[in-house]
Structure formats: C-alpha cells, structure tokens
Design a protein around this motif. Structure first.
Motif, PDB file in Angstrom:
ATOM      1  N   CYS A 159       0.833  -1.195   0.000  1.00  0.00           N
ATOM      2  CA  CYS A 159       0.000   0.000   0.000  1.00  0.00           C
ATOM      3  C   CYS A 159       0.874   1.254   0.000  1.00  0.00           C
ATOM      4  CB  CYS A 159      -0.922   0.004   1.208  1.00  0.00           C
ATOM      5  SG  CYS A 159      -0.042   0.019   2.774  1.00  0.00           S
ATOM      6  N   VAL A 160       0.265   2.367  -0.316  1.00  0.00           N
ATOM      7  CA  VAL A 160       0.995   3.641  -0.369  1.00  0.00           C
ATOM      8  C   VAL A 160       1.566   3.974   1.003  1.00  0.00           C
ATOM      9  CG1 VAL A 160       0.757   6.107  -0.815  1.00  0.00           C
ATOM     10  CG2 VAL A 160      -0.402   4.463  -2.285  1.00  0.00           C
ATOM     11  N   ASP A 161       0.811   3.688   2.061  1.00  0.00           N
ATOM     12  CA  ASP A 161       1.290   3.976   3.412  1.00  0.00           C
ATOM     13  C   ASP A 161       2.556   3.188   3.730  1.00  0.00           C
ATOM     14  OD1 ASP A 161      -0.717   5.773   3.869  1.00  0.00           O
ATOM     15  OD2 ASP A 161      -2.050   4.296   4.789  1.00  0.00           O
ATOM     16  N   CYS A 162       2.653   1.953   3.225  1.00  0.00           N
ATOM     17  CA  CYS A 162       3.853   1.152   3.468  1.00  0.00           C
ATOM     18  C   CYS A 162       5.063   1.790   2.802  1.00  0.00           C
ATOM     19  CB  CYS A 162       3.657  -0.267   2.954  1.00  0.00           C
ATOM     20  SG  CYS A 162       2.334  -1.166   3.786  1.00  0.00           S
ATOM     21  N   HIS A 163       4.866   2.282   1.563  1.00  0.00           N
ATOM     22  CA  HIS A 163       5.963   2.948   0.876  1.00  0.00           C
ATOM     23  C   HIS A 163       6.370   4.213   1.614  1.00  0.00           C
ATOM     24  CE1 HIS A 163       6.352   0.415  -2.597  1.00  0.00           C
ATOM     25  NE2 HIS A 163       5.075   0.525  -2.890  1.00  0.00           N
ATOM     26  N   ALA A 164       5.390   4.968   2.084  1.00  0.00           N
ATOM     27  CA  ALA A 164       5.692   6.201   2.820  1.00  0.00           C
ATOM     28  C   ALA A 164       6.436   5.875   4.109  1.00  0.00           C
ATOM     29  CB  ALA A 164       4.405   6.962   3.118  1.00  0.00           C
ATOM     30  N   PHE A 165       6.022   4.809   4.786  1.00  0.00           N
ATOM     31  CA  PHE A 165       6.681   4.408   6.027  1.00  0.00           C
ATOM     32  C   PHE A 165       8.130   4.021   5.760  1.00  0.00           C
ATOM     33  CE2 PHE A 165       7.915   1.137   9.089  1.00  0.00           C
ATOM     34  CZ  PHE A 165       7.784   1.863  10.263  1.00  0.00           C
ATOM     35  N   GLU A 166       8.356   3.232   4.702  1.00  0.00           N
ATOM     36  CA  GLU A 166       9.725   2.821   4.370  1.00  0.00           C
ATOM     37  C   GLU A 166      10.581   4.035   4.013  1.00  0.00           C
ATOM     38  OE1 GLU A 166       9.189   0.011   1.261  1.00  0.00           O
ATOM     39  OE2 GLU A 166       8.461  -1.561   2.591  1.00  0.00           O
ATOM     40  N   PHE A 167      10.006   4.959   3.264  1.00  0.00           N
ATOM     41  CA  PHE A 167      10.738   6.167   2.892  1.00  0.00           C
ATOM     42  C   PHE A 167      11.106   6.970   4.131  1.00  0.00           C
ATOM     43  CE2 PHE A 167      10.645  10.716   1.974  1.00  0.00           C
ATOM     44  CZ  PHE A 167      11.671  10.791   1.053  1.00  0.00           C
ATOM     45  N   MET A 168      10.157   7.139   5.046  1.00  0.00           N
ATOM     46  CA  MET A 168      10.418   7.900   6.268  1.00  0.00           C
ATOM     47  C   MET A 168      11.441   7.183   7.142  1.00  0.00           C
ATOM     48  SD  MET A 168       8.820  10.669   5.989  1.00  0.00           S
ATOM     49  CE  MET A 168       8.903  11.342   7.616  1.00  0.00           C
ATOM     50  N   GLN A 169      11.392   5.866   7.164  1.00  0.00           N
ATOM     51  CA  GLN A 169      12.355   5.098   7.953  1.00  0.00           C
ATOM     52  C   GLN A 169      13.772   5.297   7.411  1.00  0.00           C
ATOM     53  OE1 GLN A 169      11.453   0.900   8.018  1.00  0.00           O
ATOM     54  NE2 GLN A 169      11.890   0.771  10.198  1.00  0.00           N
ATOM     55  N   ARG A 170      13.921   5.249   6.077  1.00  0.00           N
ATOM     56  CA  ARG A 170      15.243   5.484   5.485  1.00  0.00           C
ATOM     57  C   ARG A 170      15.705   6.914   5.728  1.00  0.00           C
ATOM     58  NH1 ARG A 170      13.133   2.380   1.187  1.00  0.00           N
ATOM     59  NH2 ARG A 170      12.656   4.278   0.043  1.00  0.00           N
ATOM     60  N   ALA A 171      14.783   7.871   5.637  1.00  0.00           N
ATOM     61  CA  ALA A 171      15.147   9.266   5.875  1.00  0.00           C
ATOM     62  C   ALA A 171      15.605   9.460   7.320  1.00  0.00           C
ATOM     63  CB  ALA A 171      13.970  10.180   5.561  1.00  0.00           C
ATOM     64  N   LEU A 172      14.933   8.811   8.258  1.00  0.00           N
ATOM     65  CA  LEU A 172      15.313   8.912   9.666  1.00  0.00           C
ATOM     66  C   LEU A 172      16.691   8.299   9.899  1.00  0.00           C
ATOM     67  CD1 LEU A 172      14.513   9.759  12.508  1.00  0.00           C
ATOM     68  CD2 LEU A 172      13.405   7.539  12.788  1.00  0.00           C
ATOM     69  N   GLN A 173      16.970   7.156   9.263  1.00  0.00           N
ATOM     70  CA  GLN A 173      18.294   6.546   9.394  1.00  0.00           C
ATOM     71  C   GLN A 173      19.371   7.473   8.836  1.00  0.00           C
ATOM     72  OE1 GLN A 173      17.783   2.835   7.357  1.00  0.00           O
ATOM     73  NE2 GLN A 173      16.894   1.795   9.132  1.00  0.00           N
ATOM     74  N   ASP A 174      19.075   8.108   7.687  1.00  0.00           N
ATOM     75  CA  ASP A 174      20.040   9.050   7.111  1.00  0.00           C
ATOM     76  C   ASP A 174      20.274  10.235   8.040  1.00  0.00           C
ATOM     77  OD1 ASP A 174      20.279   7.444   4.906  1.00  0.00           O
ATOM     78  OD2 ASP A 174      18.966   8.659   3.632  1.00  0.00           O
TER      79      ASP A 174
END
Length: 95
Positions: free
Chosen positions: A48-63
C-alpha cells in the motif's frame, strides 16, 4: 502594404487555437488510456501507499541519524584539536 486584422478576427483565431489544443490533449489522454500498461499485479501482492511512505520515512530517519552522528563526531574532533592547540600554545617549545 500590410493589412491588419481586426481584434475580432484575432480573438476568433485565438479561440480556434485553444479549442484545437484542448481536443488534441483529450485525444492523447484517451489513446493513452486505451493502451494496456503491461501485466497487472494483483492488489494483494502490491504494498500500500502507506507502506511505501513508512519505508521512505524510515530510510530518511536513518540518514538523519547517520548525519547527526557524523556531525557530532566532527564537532568533538574539532573541539579536541582546539583544546590541544590551546594547551600546546601555553607551553613554550623546549629545544
């Protein structure tokens, strides 16, 4: 001798150009919509779109965490250098 067209002729030409542009854009959209876009992936197997957004935010937070750590390390290194320089400047060199 150049003949100038009246404003109503220019207005009619402008409206004709606008109409042709709109019809052209609509026909392009209809042709694109009728073509198949390849294989269809069932909805159950698509994230779902929310899953993609969550993964994107997770990578951004790690960065951001990595950047903050690097900045913290660099700041600490610079402070240690400044303290060392300050201490070394206090004592005259012994030759």
């Amino acid at each position: 001798m150049i003949i100038m067209a009246s404003p109503s002729v220019w207005r009619a030409m402008w409206m004709a150009i606008q109409l042709i542009s709109v019809v052209g854009l609509l026909s392009v959209k209809l042709v694109g919509a009728s073509q198949e876009s390849g294989s269809v992936i069932p909805a159950e197997s698509r994230p779902c779109v929310d899953c993609h957004a969550f993964e994107f935010m997770q990578r951004a937070l790690q960065d951001l965490k990595k950047t903050a750590y690097n900045l913290d390390t660099r700041t600490e290194t610079l402070l240690l250098r400044a303290e060392k320089r300050g201490l070394c400047d206090c004592f005259p060199a012994m030759h």
